[in-house]
Design a protein around this motif. Structure first.
Motif, PDB file in Angstrom:
ATOM      1  N   GLY A   1    -117.080  -0.980  73.617  1.00  0.00           N
ATOM      2  CA  GLY A   1    -118.515  -1.352  73.405  1.00  0.00           C
ATOM      3  C   GLY A   1    -118.423  -2.772  72.807  1.00  0.00           C
ATOM      4  O   GLY A   1    -117.765  -3.752  73.261  1.00  0.00           O
ATOM      5  N   THR A   2    -119.564  -2.894  71.986  1.00  0.00           N
ATOM      6  CA  THR A   2    -119.572  -4.323  71.392  1.00  0.00           C
ATOM      7  C   THR A   2    -119.232  -4.203  69.818  1.00  0.00           C
ATOM      8  O   THR A   2    -118.889  -3.029  69.261  1.00  0.00           O
ATOM      9  CB  THR A   2    -121.052  -5.057  71.467  1.00  0.00           C
ATOM     10  OG1 THR A   2    -121.822  -4.193  70.972  1.00  0.00           O
ATOM     11  CG2 THR A   2    -121.199  -5.030  73.026  1.00  0.00           C
ATOM     12  N   TYR A   3    -119.379  -5.388  69.083  1.00  0.00           N
ATOM     13  CA  TYR A   3    -118.987  -5.352  67.586  1.00  0.00           C
ATOM     14  C   TYR A   3    -119.996  -5.862  66.781  1.00  0.00           C
ATOM     15  O   TYR A   3    -121.191  -6.565  67.250  1.00  0.00           O
ATOM     16  CB  TYR A   3    -117.731  -6.252  67.525  1.00  0.00           C
ATOM     17  CG  TYR A   3    -116.641  -5.885  67.979  1.00  0.00           C
ATOM     18  CD1 TYR A   3    -115.670  -4.844  67.178  1.00  0.00           C
ATOM     19  CD2 TYR A   3    -115.914  -6.167  69.446  1.00  0.00           C
ATOM     20  CE1 TYR A   3    -114.719  -4.530  68.068  1.00  0.00           C
ATOM     21  CE2 TYR A   3    -114.989  -5.635  69.907  1.00  0.00           C
ATOM     22  CZ  TYR A   3    -113.989  -4.848  69.245  1.00  0.00           C
ATOM     23  OH  TYR A   3    -113.180  -4.446  70.063  1.00  0.00           O
ATOM     24  N   HIS A   4    -120.194  -5.369  65.675  1.00  0.00           N
ATOM     25  CA  HIS A   4    -121.017  -6.198  64.537  1.00  0.00           C
ATOM     26  C   HIS A   4    -120.202  -6.505  63.389  1.00  0.00           C
ATOM     27  O   HIS A   4    -119.624  -5.781  62.643  1.00  0.00           O
ATOM     28  CB  HIS A   4    -122.292  -5.385  64.373  1.00  0.00           C
ATOM     29  CG  HIS A   4    -123.209  -5.876  63.549  1.00  0.00           C
ATOM     30  ND1 HIS A   4    -124.291  -6.483  64.010  1.00  0.00           N
ATOM     31  CD2 HIS A   4    -123.180  -5.875  62.359  1.00  0.00           C
ATOM     32  CE1 HIS A   4    -124.958  -6.982  63.435  1.00  0.00           C
ATOM     33  NE2 HIS A   4    -124.498  -6.961  62.149  1.00  0.00           N
ATOM     34  N   VAL A   5    -120.176  -7.632  62.982  1.00  0.00           N
ATOM     35  CA  VAL A   5    -119.396  -8.239  61.996  1.00  0.00           C
ATOM     36  C   VAL A   5    -120.444  -8.454  60.563  1.00  0.00           C
ATOM     37  O   VAL A   5    -121.365  -9.130  60.649  1.00  0.00           O
ATOM     38  CB  VAL A   5    -118.903  -9.621  62.193  1.00  0.00           C
ATOM     39  CG1 VAL A   5    -117.927 -10.139  60.826  1.00  0.00           C
ATOM     40  CG2 VAL A   5    -117.903  -9.623  63.408  1.00  0.00           C
ATOM     41  N   LEU A   6    -119.924  -7.600  59.459  1.00  0.00           N
ATOM     42  CA  LEU A   6    -120.839  -7.619  58.218  1.00  0.00           C
ATOM     43  C   LEU A   6    -120.615  -8.863  57.433  1.00  0.00           C
ATOM     44  O   LEU A   6    -121.574  -9.396  56.998  1.00  0.00           O
ATOM     45  CB  LEU A   6    -120.387  -6.339  57.567  1.00  0.00           C
ATOM     46  CG  LEU A   6    -120.714  -4.883  57.981  1.00  0.00           C
ATOM     47  CD1 LEU A   6    -120.221  -3.960  57.112  1.00  0.00           C
ATOM     48  CD2 LEU A   6    -122.193  -4.846  58.163  1.00  0.00           C
ATOM     49  N   GLY A   7    -119.651  -9.398  57.553  1.00  0.00           N
ATOM     50  CA  GLY A   7    -119.341 -10.687  56.768  1.00  0.00           C
ATOM     51  C   GLY A   7    -118.672 -10.279  55.551  1.00  0.00           C
ATOM     52  O   GLY A   7    -119.162 -11.041  54.388  1.00  0.00           O
ATOM     53  N   GLY A   8    -118.561  -9.238  55.358  1.00  0.00           N
ATOM     54  CA  GLY A   8    -117.859  -8.700  53.779  1.00  0.00           C
ATOM     55  C   GLY A   8    -118.268  -7.238  53.800  1.00  0.00           C
ATOM     56  O   GLY A   8    -118.596  -6.495  54.483  1.00  0.00           O
ATOM     57  N   LEU A   9    -117.985  -6.800  52.459  1.00  0.00           N
ATOM     58  CA  LEU A   9    -118.154  -5.446  52.052  1.00  0.00           C
ATOM     59  C   LEU A   9    -118.884  -5.612  50.706  1.00  0.00           C
ATOM     60  O   LEU A   9    -118.710  -6.502  49.987  1.00  0.00           O
ATOM     61  CB  LEU A   9    -116.986  -4.600  51.924  1.00  0.00           C
ATOM     62  CG  LEU A   9    -116.043  -4.353  53.208  1.00  0.00           C
ATOM     63  CD1 LEU A   9    -114.615  -3.951  52.751  1.00  0.00           C
ATOM     64  CD2 LEU A   9    -116.907  -3.377  54.224  1.00  0.00           C
ATOM     65  N   VAL A  10    -119.940  -4.635  50.295  1.00  0.00           N
ATOM     66  CA  VAL A  10    -120.566  -4.678  49.352  1.00  0.00           C
ATOM     67  C   VAL A  10    -119.623  -4.382  48.211  1.00  0.00           C
ATOM     68  O   VAL A  10    -118.758  -3.646  47.855  1.00  0.00           O
ATOM     69  CB  VAL A  10    -121.557  -3.284  49.051  1.00  0.00           C
ATOM     70  CG1 VAL A  10    -122.483  -3.322  47.937  1.00  0.00           C
ATOM     71  CG2 VAL A  10    -122.678  -3.639  50.267  1.00  0.00           C
ATOM     72  N   SER A  11    -119.620  -5.440  47.221  1.00  0.00           N
ATOM     73  CA  SER A  11    -118.804  -5.440  46.131  1.00  0.00           C
ATOM     74  C   SER A  11    -119.331  -6.214  44.799  1.00  0.00           C
ATOM     75  O   SER A  11    -119.358  -7.257  44.695  1.00  0.00           O
ATOM     76  CB  SER A  11    -117.482  -6.322  46.279  1.00  0.00           C
ATOM     77  OG  SER A  11    -116.719  -6.323  45.333  1.00  0.00           O
ATOM     78  N   PRO A  12    -120.032  -5.137  44.089  1.00  0.00           N
ATOM     79  CA  PRO A  12    -120.478  -5.937  42.838  1.00  0.00           C
ATOM     80  C   PRO A  12    -119.696  -6.648  41.884  1.00  0.00           C
ATOM     81  O   PRO A  12    -120.326  -7.533  41.418  1.00  0.00           O
ATOM     82  CB  PRO A  12    -121.102  -4.389  42.166  1.00  0.00           C
ATOM     83  CG  PRO A  12    -120.983  -3.386  42.941  1.00  0.00           C
ATOM     84  CD  PRO A  12    -120.060  -3.717  44.105  1.00  0.00           C
ATOM     85  N   ILE A  13    -118.446  -6.294  41.891  1.00  0.00           N
ATOM     86  CA  ILE A  13    -117.612  -7.235  41.039  1.00  0.00           C
ATOM     87  C   ILE A  13    -117.447  -8.537  41.390  1.00  0.00           C
ATOM     88  O   ILE A  13    -117.516  -9.620  40.723  1.00  0.00           O
ATOM     89  CB  ILE A  13    -116.172  -6.620  41.052  1.00  0.00           C
ATOM     90  CG1 ILE A  13    -116.153  -5.127  40.265  1.00  0.00           C
ATOM     91  CG2 ILE A  13    -115.119  -7.302  40.486  1.00  0.00           C
ATOM     92  CD1 ILE A  13    -114.861  -4.337  40.518  1.00  0.00           C
ATOM     93  N   ASP A  14    -117.372  -9.007  42.886  1.00  0.00           N
ATOM     94  CA  ASP A  14    -117.384 -10.025  43.448  1.00  0.00           C
ATOM     95  C   ASP A  14    -118.715 -10.700  43.470  1.00  0.00           C
ATOM     96  O   ASP A  14    -118.812 -11.530  44.286  1.00  0.00           O
ATOM     97  CB  ASP A  14    -116.617 -10.060  44.937  1.00  0.00           C
ATOM     98  CG  ASP A  14    -115.241  -9.389  44.678  1.00  0.00           C
ATOM     99  OD1 ASP A  14    -114.499  -9.673  43.550  1.00  0.00           O
ATOM    100  OD2 ASP A  14    -114.613  -8.688  45.459  1.00  0.00           O
TER     101      ASP A  14
END
Lengths: 201, 201
Positions: free
Chosen positions: A105-118
């Motif tokens: 298939g294809t990909y989708h890069v989020l560019g990180g993860l949800v992280s309130p601390i960071d």
């Protein structure tokens, strides 16, 4: 008093900026390049200079691409199935998946993860673009290939909410025993997940 | 199909030429530089380019110096005692000795050790220059600070022969127990040397 020439101490310092490279390792790298007077230092210098202008991000998948491209080959190649999208956090996560040779298939890069601390909120990630792709590319399956961390789980949950009632199946990578690992050495959480996800023979 | 842009794969390959850096570590270095879009890649590139034209060898001690210098500060500094010379194999060995802050003589870098297997004969090392320095600088003590290997020992022997009847004392670094190491963990050879070299309290 100058024990080593500045050209060398500068190089040792610059190597020291790399992850996991302490002063001793940085010295070893620099000494190696001095001793082996080949074209290795210039080749590395050229590669580093090319890095800045040489890479960009795919407008669809946000994978790393050459600066002269617009879309990643992983998206434009006709052999890739655009209706199945693996969602990963970082551009390098897809390399690991590609190495399996089992995903087409294809990909989708989020560019990180949800992280309130960071200080990373969902708006900073490419989640809206993912939802758009579902409609544009008639996506039938979204594989959430994020890590099994708190951030990975909460990002997965948020994506699920954003997708809403769209007619697309959402799957996750299987958790279980790594191939080649003995049962007695497996940690409890992994073993628990392996039990939960057991499959009929 | 292109999974990663060539600018990145080139960099990974170039990092892979460094000693002890495998494909995974090279990837980690490259990914780090992509992710942290600071001036680190350019700084490292500049340092690497400066390396080639930036260093030379001291004409007396054969220590590494800036290309614009002729002699090492370790030789020209008036506080250094030119009559005591520590003989080391490689330019970097003197850094370790300097860090002790206990040596105030000068150095002489051989540029290697006699090793017939690697095709290094005594003529390729800076041994004649060392003998000349004994006469020129009125050297009173030569400290042979070579490794305790077969090559180190045979090089030391050869140097001793070349010095001949000149009025100069030849010493070696003490072999014995490293500071902080328990007797029970010391190897037999080191312990044997420590016994041989025992000193009166």
């Amino acid at each position: 008093m100058q024990i080593l020439p500045p050209a060398l101490t500068d190089l040792i310092e610059a190597f020291g900026a790399l992850p996991g490279v302490g002063p001793r390792t940085a010295e070893r790298f620099a000494y190696y390049l001095v001793r082996h007077s080949s074209d290795a230092p210039l080749k590395l210098a050229e590669s580093l200079k090319d890095l800045q202008g040489g890479i960009g991000y795919c407008k669809k998948t946000f994978a790393l691409i050459s600066a002269d491209q617009e879309y990643s080959d992983l998206y434009t190649d006709p052999r890739r199935d655009k209706t199945i999208v693996a969602v990963v956090a970082e551009p390098f996560d897809l390399v690991a998946l590609e190495k399996t040779n089992q995903f087409h298939g294809t990909y989708h890069v989020l560019g990180g993860l949800v992280s309130p601390i960071d200080g990373i909120s969902p708006e900073q990630l490419h989640i809206q673009e993912l939802v758009q792709r579902i409609d544009e590319d008639k996506v039938t399956e979204i594989i959430l290939a994020t890590n099994a961390s708190v951030e990975g789980e909460s990002t997965a949950l948020y994506i699920q909410q954003q997708i809403g009632n769209r007619d697309v199946s959402i799957t996750r990578l299987a958790r279980g025993l790594p191939v080649g690992v003995d049962l007695e050495y497996a940690d409890q959480i992994t073993l628990g997940r392996a039990l939960e996800g057991r499959r009929a023979l």
